[in-house]
Enzyme design. Sequence first.
Site, short mmCIF file in Angstrom:
data_model
loop_
_atom_site.label_atom_id
_atom_site.label_comp_id
_atom_site.label_asym_id
_atom_site.label_seq_id
_atom_site.Cartn_x
_atom_site.Cartn_y
_atom_site.Cartn_z
CD1 TRP A 11 -2.49 1.52 2.46
CD2 TRP A 11 -2.81 1.57 0.26
NE1 TRP A 11 -3.50 2.40 2.21
CE2 TRP A 11 -3.72 2.45 0.86
CE3 TRP A 11 -2.83 1.43 -1.13
CZ2 TRP A 11 -4.64 3.22 0.14
CZ3 TRP A 11 -3.74 2.18 -1.86
CH2 TRP A 11 -4.63 3.06 -1.23
NE ARG A 34 9.99 0.07 12.00
CZ ARG A 34 10.04 1.14 12.80
NH1 ARG A 34 11.15 1.44 13.43
NH2 ARG A 34 8.97 1.89 12.94
CB ALA A 140 -1.82 -2.08 -2.85
CE LYS A 191 -11.41 -3.31 4.49
NZ LYS A 191 -10.45 -3.91 3.55
CB SER A 254 -9.96 -9.44 -0.83
OG SER A 254 -10.14 -9.56 0.56
NE ARG A 255 -2.02 -8.15 1.23
CZ ARG A 255 -1.18 -7.27 1.73
NH1 ARG A 255 -1.13 -7.07 3.03
NH2 ARG A 255 -0.37 -6.58 0.94
CG ASN A 256 -8.60 -9.68 5.38
OD1 ASN A 256 -8.11 -10.08 6.43
ND2 ASN A 256 -8.33 -8.47 4.90
CB ILE A 279 -0.24 -8.27 7.53
CG1 ILE A 279 1.10 -8.45 8.24
CG2 ILE A 279 -1.34 -8.01 8.55
CD1 ILE A 279 1.56 -7.25 9.02
#
Length: 333
Positions: A11, A34, A140, A191, A254-256, A279
Amino acid sequence: MRIAVMGAGAWGTALALSLCASTASSHQVTLWTRSRQHLADLVSQRINRRYFSAFPLPASLRLTAGLEEAVEDAELALIVVPVSGLRETLREIAASGKKIPVIWGCKGFESQSAKLPHQVAEEEYAGAAPYGVLSGPSFALEIAQGLPAALTLASRDGEFAREVAAQLHAPRLRVYSCTDVVGVETGGAVKNVISIAAGICDGMGFGSNARAALITRGLAEITRLGLKLGGRMETFLGLTGVGDLILTCTGDLSRNRRVGLALAAGRSLPDILQELGHIAEGVHTAREVLRLSHLLGIEMPITKGVCSILDDGVPAGQAVEALLNREPKSEIY
């Protein structure tokens, strides 16, 4: 505008690409990661191999692994890390002494505390500078491709929300503004839980009728919780409510939803998450949402069913049967 994009995941990279490509505004964009190893890869390859190997990073995009360097002359920080990393990132920006406005793009509740992102910001960044959330139906990959999309930027400071929305607005990225931070964040978080359920529904071959019913009843759960937390009804009927819900429950990116499809096939959650490699916020959010629903006395049967599969090892088919066999009641209550 000088913008620091904090987080070089899918993203964050997509937003950085979009901002650099915008012809509506002349932005100077810095992308922060990071990981110094990740930075080395980005600098040497000028692509983000893990997420978008087909999209070269423009020469104008500045790259760094130094947080202070990223925010040094920034006029806005776009924090695009998972919810689990929001608190630390806000704390580090505050510690840098640079009191710059921040916008975050993460969706979910903080683990253990069940706090929404703005509540984390109130603890770590209150008084430093204006802040808000960017949310809405957006994969994304499609943002990186420059395909049309519409998002909402919410802040309790309405003027700040309008100003930043105007800055981020682009020919193919329409950005609306609003002041209902709670509603926007609740819709974006819950959601993801409903999306796991939609994936299970599709994976078990229940058809379009069942999917439509699940999405609609999922919206009811989002609305009940959101109103109890202080959100506004109209927000749940907008981009960050029903819009984001429809996308994540039906889109193959959609990952979920992919987690739900795999659960329906009988695969274990650890194996699913390992293969996914990214994630899936709905897995962590489901537990916090269920805990909140108990504390607030809100009925959320779909969320409860998802948690029974994720945490209690209940087979997907058995959880679905439990939902279908609930006592009949009025649709509106």
